[in-house]
Structures are given as structure tokens and as C-alpha cells.
Design a protein around this motif. Structure first.
Motif, PDB file in Angstrom:
ATOM      1  N   PRO A 102       0.809  -1.228   0.000  1.00  0.00           N
ATOM      2  CA  PRO A 102       0.000   0.000   0.000  1.00  0.00           C
ATOM      3  C   PRO A 102       0.838   1.273   0.000  1.00  0.00           C
ATOM      4  CG  PRO A 102      -0.887  -1.603   1.542  1.00  0.00           C
ATOM      5  CD  PRO A 102       0.430  -2.151   1.100  1.00  0.00           C
ATOM      6  N   LEU A 103       1.892   1.311   0.810  1.00  0.00           N
ATOM      7  CA  LEU A 103       2.726   2.513   0.865  1.00  0.00           C
ATOM      8  C   LEU A 103       3.501   2.703  -0.429  1.00  0.00           C
ATOM      9  CD1 LEU A 103       4.120   2.347   4.516  1.00  0.00           C
ATOM     10  CD2 LEU A 103       2.418   3.923   3.590  1.00  0.00           C
ATOM     11  N   LEU A 104       4.009   1.617  -1.009  1.00  0.00           N
ATOM     12  CA  LEU A 104       4.736   1.720  -2.279  1.00  0.00           C
ATOM     13  C   LEU A 104       3.804   2.192  -3.392  1.00  0.00           C
ATOM     14  CD1 LEU A 104       6.918  -1.518  -2.099  1.00  0.00           C
ATOM     15  CD2 LEU A 104       7.747   0.838  -2.028  1.00  0.00           C
ATOM     16  N   VAL A 105       2.600   1.656  -3.416  1.00  0.00           N
ATOM     17  CA  VAL A 105       1.626   2.059  -4.441  1.00  0.00           C
ATOM     18  C   VAL A 105       1.328   3.546  -4.329  1.00  0.00           C
ATOM     19  CG1 VAL A 105      -0.791   1.853  -5.126  1.00  0.00           C
ATOM     20  CG2 VAL A 105       0.571  -0.201  -4.748  1.00  0.00           C
ATOM     21  N   GLU A 106       1.054   3.993  -3.110  1.00  0.00           N
ATOM     22  CA  GLU A 106       0.730   5.409  -2.926  1.00  0.00           C
ATOM     23  C   GLU A 106       1.908   6.301  -3.291  1.00  0.00           C
ATOM     24  OE1 GLU A 106      -1.409   8.342   0.341  1.00  0.00           O
ATOM     25  OE2 GLU A 106      -0.716   6.365   0.937  1.00  0.00           O
ATOM     26  N   THR A 107       3.120   5.846  -2.968  1.00  0.00           N
ATOM     27  CA  THR A 107       4.307   6.627  -3.300  1.00  0.00           C
ATOM     28  C   THR A 107       4.470   6.759  -4.810  1.00  0.00           C
ATOM     29  OG1 THR A 107       5.461   5.978  -1.282  1.00  0.00           O
ATOM     30  CG2 THR A 107       6.818   6.751  -3.111  1.00  0.00           C
ATOM     31  N   PHE A 108       4.378   5.649  -5.528  1.00  0.00           N
ATOM     32  CA  PHE A 108       4.557   5.683  -6.979  1.00  0.00           C
ATOM     33  C   PHE A 108       3.462   6.486  -7.668  1.00  0.00           C
ATOM     34  CE2 PHE A 108       6.993   1.465  -6.608  1.00  0.00           C
ATOM     35  CZ  PHE A 108       8.202   2.141  -6.553  1.00  0.00           C
TER      36      PHE A 108
END
Length: 225
Positions: A102-108
Motif C-alpha cells: 500500500p505505501l509503495l503504491v501510494e508513493t509511486f
């Protein structure tokens, strides 16, 4: 070398800072000798020069290859390996830390062109990402999201926007993280999530990281309560 003017090299530029070497396992043996000399003494010579210069830098190196096994096979210098492995950091593969998705998705998705509308991911799409083993790790995830953005005309990435090889979409519920966003979803995102979610309002509030009362007020304002 074809050089027609003087230009500072990477080692010279890194003086007083950090020199990052990626894919260290791909460095040929002939170059490993020079690299070891640079690390040991901090000395180097510019291309085409006979003058020895000094550089003071912090070295950070990365590789996806098993250097210890390569040393045993004679494919990587042992002295260079022990010189570099003073403080090793093991980064698990993405399939071993799916809770970071979830955090990686939001970051990208947040790194897109500022002129483009913000894109969000539905719960079902996130669950589908969690089913994948990610052999290409974070690079593969970034490429998948960049492709999905092109299909999400309304700014909402759904399961059908993801590549077929990711497998069938999971049902909302088991396996889905407790929160998709670190910040509250906007109205468009909330509409998309409500449309696909099959649990109770309390469960949806928990997944979104907000109180049930706050969720109720937002749903009422959108005419979804």
C-alpha cells in the motif's frame, strides 16, 4: 577516449559525499582490481591523465547477485567482497514484504506528473497486486502502475486495468490490508471503494483508517449512506 574537453568524473564529483555503485555483481574481474584500489586508497586518475588524485567519499553498493557464491566460483574477488561487506543490509524481495505494497503504491502514484490528476487504487486492485510474487520486485510494481494509469481515465485503477498475468482479482475481504491510503481518500476514490466493498461500514472504516462516524458523514455528504 574521444574526450575533447575536461569533465569531472563520478569519483571526483562524489568527493566529500556518497558514491553509489549499482549492480556490483556485474563488474568484470579486470575492473574489480581498479575498484579495490580506489576503495583502499581513495586514489584515482582522470581519463588520459598520469596525475594521481585523492577522493574522500562514502561508498554504498548494491547487487541482486549472490556475491559469496560468486567468490567461491572465482567470479568475484574475495578481497573486494570482504572490503565491501563491512555493513551489509539485506533488503527482502517484495513478495516477502507484501505489507509494504500500500505505501509503495501510494508513493509511486504520487510521483506522477503534477499536471496529471491524482490516481488511486481500489481495494480489489490492491488485493490482486498482493496475489503476485513480483519477480521483478519494486521495478516491476512501478511499471505495472505506470501502465495502469494509462487505462484509468477517471483516475481510479481497477482490477481490469492491471496486466492479465497478475491473476484473477481477489474478492474484497481476506488478504486485503487494513488501509489502502495513508491519507483519507478523496470523493472519487471513496465512491469507487464503496461500490466494490461487500463488508459492513465499520469494516470499511477500519480499512480506510478512519472512524465509523467520519465515514458516515462523508457517505452522507455524497448521498451514499
Amino acid at each position: 577516449t574521444g574526450a575533447t574537453s575536461r569533465k569531472p568524473g563520478l569519483v571526483e564529483t562524489a568527493d566529500g559525499g556518497t558514491l553509489f555503485l549499482d549492480e556490483l555483481g556485474d563488474v568484470p574481474l579486470s575492473m574489480q582490481v581498479k575498484l579495490l584500489r580506489l576503495i583502499e586508497s581513495g586514489s584515482y586518475r582522470r581519463v588520459g591523465s598520469v596525475e594521481t588524485r585523492q577522493a574522500n567519499f562514502r561508498l554504498v553498493a548494491a547487487t541482486h547477485k549472490p556475491l559469496r557464491e560468486m567468490v567461491a566460483r572465482g567470479e568475484f574477488r574475495q578481497d573486494l567482497y570482504y572490503r565491501l561487506s563491512a555493513f551489509p543490509i539485506h533488503l527482502p524481495a517484495l513478495r516477502e514484504r507484501r505489507e509494504d505494497l500500500p505505501l509503495l503504491v501510494e508513493t509511486f502514484l504520487g510521483q506522477a506528473d503534477a499536471r496529471a490528476p491524482r490516481c488511486i487504487l481500489t481495494l480489489a486492485a490492491l488485493a490482486r497486486l498482493e496475489q503476485h510474487d513480483w519477480p521483478g520486485n519494486v521495478r516491476e510494481l512501478r511499471n505495472v502502475l505506470e501502465r495502469a494509469r494509462l487505462y484509468a481515465d477517471d483516475g481510479v485503477i481497477r482490477p481490469e486495468h492491471l496486466p492479465d498475468y497478475l491473476g484473477l482479482a481477489a474478492q474484497s475481504g481476506g488478504g486485503v490490508p487494513l488501509a489502502v491510503f495513508t491519507t483519507a481518500p478523496d470523493d472519487a476514490a471513496l465512491r469507487a471503494l464503496v461500490g466494490e466493498f461487500r463488508g459492513t461500514r465499520r469494516e470499511l472504516a477500519a480499512r480506510l483508517g478512519m472512524s465509523e462516524r467520519t465515514l458516515y458523514r462523508r457517505l452522507k455528504a455524497l448521498g451514499l449512506s
